[in-house]
Design a protein around this motif. Structure first.
Motif, PDB file in Angstrom:
ATOM      1  N   LEU A 170       0.850  -1.185   0.000  1.00  0.00           N
ATOM      2  CA  LEU A 170       0.000   0.000   0.000  1.00  0.00           C
ATOM      3  C   LEU A 170       0.888   1.237   0.000  1.00  0.00           C
ATOM      4  CD1 LEU A 170      -2.762   1.433   0.262  1.00  0.00           C
ATOM      5  CD2 LEU A 170      -2.572   1.137   2.740  1.00  0.00           C
ATOM      6  N   SER A 171       0.593   2.174  -0.906  1.00  0.00           N
ATOM      7  CA  SER A 171       1.366   3.411  -0.990  1.00  0.00           C
ATOM      8  C   SER A 171       0.411   4.593  -1.029  1.00  0.00           C
ATOM      9  CB  SER A 171       2.248   3.417  -2.243  1.00  0.00           C
ATOM     10  OG  SER A 171       2.962   4.635  -2.354  1.00  0.00           O
ATOM     11  N   ASP A 172       0.745   5.652  -0.273  1.00  0.00           N
ATOM     12  CA  ASP A 172      -0.056   6.875  -0.206  1.00  0.00           C
ATOM     13  C   ASP A 172       0.795   8.016  -0.727  1.00  0.00           C
ATOM     14  OD1 ASP A 172      -1.674   9.007   0.360  1.00  0.00           O
ATOM     15  OD2 ASP A 172      -1.860   8.615   2.508  1.00  0.00           O
ATOM     16  N   GLY A 173       0.439   8.529  -1.927  1.00  0.00           N
ATOM     17  CA  GLY A 173       1.163   9.658  -2.492  1.00  0.00           C
ATOM     18  C   GLY A 173       0.879  10.940  -1.745  1.00  0.00           C
ATOM     19  N   MET A 174       1.809  11.884  -1.819  1.00  0.00           N
ATOM     20  CA  MET A 174       1.669  13.144  -1.103  1.00  0.00           C
ATOM     21  C   MET A 174       0.482  13.928  -1.648  1.00  0.00           C
ATOM     22  SD  MET A 174       4.432  16.275  -0.724  1.00  0.00           S
ATOM     23  CE  MET A 174       4.329  16.641  -2.487  1.00  0.00           C
ATOM     24  N   GLY A 175      -0.429  14.321  -0.752  1.00  0.00           N
ATOM     25  CA  GLY A 175      -1.571  15.108  -1.159  1.00  0.00           C
ATOM     26  C   GLY A 175      -2.684  14.255  -1.729  1.00  0.00           C
ATOM     27  N   THR A 176      -3.466  14.869  -2.638  1.00  0.00           N
ATOM     28  CA  THR A 176      -4.585  14.182  -3.286  1.00  0.00           C
ATOM     29  C   THR A 176      -4.571  14.514  -4.772  1.00  0.00           C
ATOM     30  OG1 THR A 176      -6.107  16.028  -2.847  1.00  0.00           O
ATOM     31  CG2 THR A 176      -5.995  14.258  -1.189  1.00  0.00           C
ATOM     32  N   GLY A 177      -5.424  13.816  -5.530  1.00  0.00           N
ATOM     33  CA  GLY A 177      -5.578  14.116  -6.946  1.00  0.00           C
ATOM     34  C   GLY A 177      -4.554  13.435  -7.822  1.00  0.00           C
ATOM     35  N   GLY A 178      -4.371  14.008  -9.030  1.00  0.00           N
ATOM     36  CA  GLY A 178      -3.549  13.363 -10.048  1.00  0.00           C
ATOM     37  C   GLY A 178      -2.100  13.227  -9.675  1.00  0.00           C
ATOM     38  N   ARG A 179      -1.503  14.279  -9.075  1.00  0.00           N
ATOM     39  CA  ARG A 179      -0.093  14.214  -8.711  1.00  0.00           C
ATOM     40  C   ARG A 179       0.149  13.129  -7.663  1.00  0.00           C
ATOM     41  NH1 ARG A 179       4.135  17.885  -9.003  1.00  0.00           N
ATOM     42  NH2 ARG A 179       6.033  16.772  -8.431  1.00  0.00           N
ATOM     43  N   ALA A 180      -0.710  13.075  -6.665  1.00  0.00           N
ATOM     44  CA  ALA A 180      -0.570  12.038  -5.642  1.00  0.00           C
ATOM     45  C   ALA A 180      -0.797  10.650  -6.231  1.00  0.00           C
ATOM     46  CB  ALA A 180      -1.561  12.294  -4.498  1.00  0.00           C
ATOM     47  N   ALA A 181      -1.730  10.557  -7.184  1.00  0.00           N
ATOM     48  CA  ALA A 181      -1.997   9.259  -7.816  1.00  0.00           C
ATOM     49  C   ALA A 181      -0.770   8.756  -8.554  1.00  0.00           C
ATOM     50  CB  ALA A 181      -3.186   9.370  -8.768  1.00  0.00           C
ATOM     51  N   VAL A 182      -0.052   9.650  -9.238  1.00  0.00           N
ATOM     52  CA  VAL A 182       1.159   9.250  -9.957  1.00  0.00           C
ATOM     53  C   VAL A 182       2.223   8.753  -8.976  1.00  0.00           C
ATOM     54  CG1 VAL A 182       3.078  10.094 -11.350  1.00  0.00           C
ATOM     55  CG2 VAL A 182       0.748  10.759 -11.913  1.00  0.00           C
ATOM     56  N   ASP A 183       2.427   9.506  -7.880  1.00  0.00           N
ATOM     57  CA  ASP A 183       3.452   9.114  -6.903  1.00  0.00           C
ATOM     58  C   ASP A 183       3.100   7.782  -6.246  1.00  0.00           C
ATOM     59  OD1 ASP A 183       4.792  11.423  -7.480  1.00  0.00           O
ATOM     60  OD2 ASP A 183       4.057  12.533  -5.738  1.00  0.00           O
ATOM     61  N   GLY A 184       1.843   7.624  -5.818  1.00  0.00           N
ATOM     62  CA  GLY A 184       1.445   6.384  -5.157  1.00  0.00           C
ATOM     63  C   GLY A 184       1.513   5.183  -6.080  1.00  0.00           C
ATOM     64  N   ALA A 185       1.026   5.352  -7.312  1.00  0.00           N
ATOM     65  CA  ALA A 185       1.046   4.235  -8.267  1.00  0.00           C
ATOM     66  C   ALA A 185       2.475   3.855  -8.629  1.00  0.00           C
ATOM     67  CB  ALA A 185       0.260   4.609  -9.520  1.00  0.00           C
ATOM     68  N   MET A 186       3.356   4.851  -8.772  1.00  0.00           N
ATOM     69  CA  MET A 186       4.751   4.564  -9.109  1.00  0.00           C
ATOM     70  C   MET A 186       5.433   3.794  -7.983  1.00  0.00           C
ATOM     71  SD  MET A 186       7.722   7.289 -10.111  1.00  0.00           S
ATOM     72  CE  MET A 186       9.429   6.761 -10.338  1.00  0.00           C
ATOM     73  N   ALA A 187       5.254   4.248  -6.738  1.00  0.00           N
ATOM     74  CA  ALA A 187       5.910   3.580  -5.615  1.00  0.00           C
ATOM     75  C   ALA A 187       5.393   2.159  -5.427  1.00  0.00           C
ATOM     76  CB  ALA A 187       5.698   4.398  -4.338  1.00  0.00           C
ATOM     77  N   ALA A 188       4.061   1.994  -5.431  1.00  0.00           N
ATOM     78  CA  ALA A 188       3.496   0.653  -5.238  1.00  0.00           C
ATOM     79  C   ALA A 188       3.840  -0.266  -6.399  1.00  0.00           C
ATOM     80  CB  ALA A 188       1.976   0.746  -5.079  1.00  0.00           C
ATOM     81  N   GLY A 189       3.784   0.255  -7.625  1.00  0.00           N
ATOM     82  CA  GLY A 189       4.079  -0.579  -8.790  1.00  0.00           C
ATOM     83  C   GLY A 189       5.518  -1.049  -8.833  1.00  0.00           C
ATOM     84  N   LEU A 190       6.470  -0.121  -8.587  1.00  0.00           N
ATOM     85  CA  LEU A 190       7.888  -0.509  -8.604  1.00  0.00           C
ATOM     86  C   LEU A 190       8.202  -1.505  -7.498  1.00  0.00           C
ATOM     87  CD1 LEU A 190       9.740   2.859  -9.340  1.00  0.00           C
ATOM     88  CD2 LEU A 190       9.518   0.889 -10.848  1.00  0.00           C
TER      89      LEU A 190
END
Length: 776
Positions: free
Chosen positions: A600-620
């Protein structure tokens, strides 16, 4: 009543069977010598009787020679029988007398040289009185055919001792050419214009193309086509017609083999029909079409069991892992590579530190530039920069702060002794602005270069750790069972699934895992459930569903022995304010080695930018863990990727749970993540985290906790959006939970967390609930 056989009787029976097998072998090779002697090429030459004698195993040389003598006594070429009989005695005598004297006499090349020399010498004696040039060419051609035939027959006979099924390209070519030589003797047997030998040749080409794919089909087509073409008269209109048709037909049959037997047969018929049209419907082409139709009908009628045997014959051998020597060699190389990359990282850091001390911008350069540009020629220069240097430097430092604030005239706000003393304040302010801005730009560039260098160094260090993890795994945890791996490959091949590689290994705890590399067209013919059933039937063990990764042209499937525990997973996720994108990302998967992962990864903040960070961390992180890499080196790689992803701040938490499905041992690893809640034996606790998320600093590490789970225990991974009202109420929910559904539990907690937010701040909410069950 079962009859009891004594050891003496069993020995006698075994001896009788060996005698019968030997007698059958003598009869077959005598027949082979006879048919070889009866095979004419170019209408008047018969070199293949000598080729059979030269290539036959030594124990059957006399039988083959007697068969060839009988064949040459009944001339098939209209003359020259005496020279062939002489050559038979020469080949048999030389081979019989010299075999085993030198190691060279046991090689295929020796068999070829004996047959070639005997054919050339007797051919030269029989060519007296003929045209020298024509006789020389034909003697050379016949001798080469005899030598080549002996060479390939020798190599084909050696395949009897091959321990594993499947043939490599050179072995397949030898076997097909040897069989084609035998078929040449049957080409003259005709029913009208239809040749029995050519029908069998087409059948051989079809079988090779269907079961051995493009390579085997092309090899069989060229060999059979050339053999059939040699049976025609020199200069005939169809001398090389068969070579072209069979070669093209074999290649097409292999290309369409993945679509089944019918597609391969139709492809070969298409090649024959097209050739008939191009030749204007000549008698030879029409006969070829008819022979292809008969062969295709026979091919389609082949029983399934025979098809499996042919697949074993024509498919390339499966590459099985080589045991301890390969493992030790691979481990050493991985260790050396890991150490080399670690040294590279350390060297980069040391060189960078030395260059930084020598080439980094210094504030002294700004001061020197101001003195040179603004104070040159001033009457008070010596006083300001020597006698009153401390006051001057203090004033310049204060003006530098004004420049950093963006003031265009930093000298305007200056007061005190320096302001009263300086004769050129405007010039000093302008020079300071120019030189300080240059200094700040160089310093910013140096800092950015340091960041890039640090990321590159971390990447080297991370890859070094990954290689070290692989070496450790190979060194301590794998024992290979090559016999079982071969049996698995054979079972899959019987179902039409060709494996490029097959490995079966036992870890230090005796748990079995099977790894397969399967061609993409092979996976289309069978589903994962059927594939697992085949592997289970061969191994006699139960396996979990395979972890399958798709490569460029193949699939990599990993089977892990079925564990004692199972995990029921339920996930619920709400985006902040019903937004389309969620800043939380999660993964749940088995690694094929008896472990279940939750990420489980929680990107900083909310919205598209956070979605990119969270998806990148969890996916890698998920990809690296699936590949078998350790937690620490995986986090290092993810952290480097987050740092270098963009110039803006980019960070994400990482929450990982790894459950060993055999023992129940569970590792909880957190990097800036929210607490994990656990219910064991009816009591609830939590594992908190004090580490930083990934993407902030170069040095990042997991906070760790180890627990042991049993059937009925619960594990809850949460994003911080679910903890707006604390964790006490969630613990109460877990303690009240009975033997229910994990998805319902996750939905209930996520919905309650959404209602309980009372701080006026909305956030993404993700709840991952895992219920440990006994494996069924």
């Amino acid at each position: 009543m079962k009859q009891i056989v004594s050891p003496a009787q069993a020995a006698v029976l075994e001896k009788l069977q060996q005698t019968a097998r030997g007698a059958l072998g003598h009869l077959l090779w005598a027949a082979g010598g006879f048919l070889g002697a009866r095979t004419a090429v170019f209408g008047e030459y018969a070199p293949f009787g000598l080729a059979v004698i030269g290539g036959v195993p030594p124990a059957y040389t006399l039988s083959a020679a007697l068969g060839a003598l009988l064949g040459y006594f009944i001339p098939v070429t209209g003359g020259g029988a005496f020279r062939y009989i002489t050559a038979v005695f020469a080949v048999a005598s030389i081979k019989w007398l010299l075999y085993g004297v030198l190691k060279f006499t046991k090689t295929p090349l020796y068999s070829a040289l004996v047959a070639l020399a005997a054919t050339a010498v007797t051919g030269a004696a029989g060519a007296i009185g003929k045209s020298f040039a024509a006789a020389l060419i034909m003697i050379a051609a016949e001798s080469i055919l005899a030598g080549a035939g002996a060479y390939f027959i020798h190599r084909a006979c050696a395949l009897r001792e091959k321990p594993s099924p499947g043939l490599r390209s050179q072995e397949l070519a030898s076997a097909v050419i040897a069989v084609s030589i035998g078929l040449m003797a049957l080409v003259p047997f005709r029913i009208g214009d239809i040749s029995v030998g050519r029908i069998l040749a087409v059948l051989l080409v079809l079988a090779a193309g269907r079961f051995g794919r493009e390579a085997a089909g092309a090899i069989a087509g060229v060999a059979a086509g050339l053999a059939v073409s040699l049976c025609g008269p020199v200069g005939g209109s169809d001398t090389f017609y068969w070579a072209g048709v069979y070669a093209a037909g074999g290649l097409l049959a292999g290309v369409f083999s993945q679509m089944g037997k019918l597609a391969s047969a139709l492809a070969l018929l298409l090649a024959g029909g097209l050739a008939a049209v191009l030749t204007g419907g000549s008698p030879a082409s029409l006969a070829g079409v008819a022979e292809s139709v008969i062969a295709a009908a026979g091919f389609l009628a082949l029983p399934r069991a025979l098809g499996s045997r042919l697949a074993d014959l024509f498919s390339p051998p499966v590459e099985l892992p080589r045991l301890d020597s390969l493992r030790k060699s691979l481990t050493m190389r991985l260790d050396f590579a890991s150490e080399a990359l670690h040294n590279v990282s350390r060297t980069v850091e040391e060189v960078a530190a030395r260059l930084r001390r020598k080439g980094s911008p210094e504030f002294e350069e700004v001061l020197a530039g101001v003195e040179e540009d603004a104070c040159k020629g001033c009457a008070l220069r010596l006083h300001c920069w020597e006698s009153a240097r401390a006051g001057t430097l203090t004033a310049l430092v204060d003006m530098s702060k004004a420049v950093k604030r963006g003031e265009a005239a930093p000298e305007v706000g200056m007061t005190g002794e320096w302001a009263e003393r300086c004769l050129r304040p405007a010039a000093v302010g302008a020079a300071l602005s120019t030189h300080f801005q240059s200094f700040a730009a160089r310093q910013a560039a140096e800092n950015r270069i340091d960041e890039v260098r640090s990321v590159v160094s971390d990447q080297f260090e991370g890859i070094s750790d990954m290689l070290a993890d692989l070496a450790q795994e190979f060194e301590t945890s794998q024992q290979y069972d090559t016999e079982l791996a071969g049996a698995i490959a054979d079972a899959l091949r019987a179902e039409g699934i060709v494996t490029a590689d097959c490995g079966c290994c036992l870890d230090r705890y005796g748990r079995m895992s099977v790894e397969l590399r399967i061609r993409e067209n092979g996976m289309r013919q069978i589903n994962r459930s059927k594939l697992m059933q085949l592997v289970e039937a061969v191994c006699g063990r139960r396996f979990d569903p395979p972890c399958v990764n798709k490569g460029r042209q193949e699939y990599h499937a990993v089977f892990s022995e079925k564990a004692l525990l199972d995990v029921e997973m339920g996930v619920c996720q709400f985006s902040c304010g019903e937004a389309r994108l969620c800043g939380d990302a999660y993964e749940a998967f088995r690694d094929g080695r008896g472990r279940y992962f939750m990420v489980l990864s929680d990107g900083m903040g909310t919205g598209g930018r956070a979605a990119v960070d969270g998806a990148m961390a969890a996916g890698l992180m998920s990809r690296l863990l699936k590949a078998g890499f350790g937690f620490d080196c995986s986090l290092r790689i993810v952290n480097s990727a987050m740092l270098f992803k963009s110039t803006d701040e980019s960070l994400a938490t990482l929450d990982v749970a790894c459950i060993d499905l055999f023992s129940g041992r569970t590792e909880l690893l957190k990097a800036g993540a929210a607490p994990t809640l656990v219910r064991r034996s009816g009591r609830t606790g939590k594992a908190s985290c004090f580490s930083l998320p990934a993407g902030i600093l170069r040095e990042v590490s997991f906070d760790r906790a180890d627990i042991r789970l049993q059937p009925g225990d619960l594990l809850l991974l949460l994003s911080d959006g679910a903890l707006g009202d604390g964790t006490d109420w969630i613990c109460a929910e877990l303690e009240r939970f009975e033997d229910g559904d994990a998805k319902e539990l996750a939905d209930s907690i996520a919905a309650s967390a959404r209602r309980r937010r009372s701080d006026g701040h909305e956030d993404d909410i993700t709840v991952m609930a895992a219920v440990v069950r006994s494996a069924v």
